[in-house]
Design an enzyme around this catalytic site. Structure first.
Site: not given
Ligand code: GLN
Length: 201
Positions: A46-47, A78, A105, A170, A172
């Site tokens: 996400g962030e 992530c 990042r 990721h 997922e």
């Protein structure tokens, strides 16, 4: 076995799906009470700045840090990797600061904001893993107790430190359950008494 997914922001539902695929009935964590009896917790992508703020706002930062310190497995994908790191390049304040890694990042450049590649990952048997990177971080340095599990173009993108696991990509977002299986296995082993078996499993 109860495994949670931090549900404040990001790709929470995809992680829930992958955990279900490997036979776990997952719990969404939005408040401190949701952490009760968890045998492991996933911190989704996400962030990271947003998730970090929300973790502080909902008083989840300290209890999750304590879980990690007490040997309950945590897995960050992530943004989740950034949350686990002890240091963030550029001097940004760290969040959980549990893993002895420094991360940068958004480190794969503008054209490559999002890409997929086949990675071989230490500890994951079988063919290479299709790894999806989205504005992903990478690990710029690791402590002695950190095992590097995968690198892409010379950049470290998967690491493990005891009961803590982090990937820049990721798993997922693919149908391949192997990384989630690997984490669930970490949770099973962490719950076992030393040298014994646990009939509740
Ligand atoms: N770029 C995001 C961050 O720095 C991470 C991206 C992701 O989780 N897909 O927090």
């Amino acid at each position: 076995m109860k495994i949670g997914v931090l549900g404040l922001q990001g790709d929470v539902h995809e992680h829930l799906e992958r955990l279900r695929d490997v036979g776990v009935d997952p719990v969404i964590v939005k408040k401190p009470q949701d952490l009760a009896e968890l045998r492991g917790l996933i911190l989704p992508g996400g962030e990271s700045t947003t998730i970090g703020k929300l973790m502080r706002k909902y008083e989840l930062l300290e209890p999750i840090r304590a879980m990690g310190q007490n040997g309950i497995p945590l897995y960050g994908t992530c943004a989740g990797m950034i949350l686990l790191a002890r240091e963030i390049e550029g001097g940004e304040e760290p969040h959980l600061a549990l893993m002895n890694i420094r991360v940068a990042r958004n480190s794969f450049g503008r054209q490559k904001d999002s890409f997929e590649t086949d990675l071989s990952i230490e500890g994951i048997a079988g063919p290479p893993f299709r790894a999806v990177f989205i504005r992903a971080p990478h690990v710029t340095s690791v402590g002695d107790d950190v095992e590097v599990m995968a690198a892409f173009n010379g950049r470290v993108v998967a690491v493990r430190q005891g009961t803590l696991l982090a990937t820049s990509f990721h798993p997922e977002l693919t149908e391949d359950p192997r990384v989630h299986e690997y984490f669930v296995e970490m949770c099973r082993k962490a719950g076992l008494p030393v040298g014994g078996t646990d009939s509740r499993l």
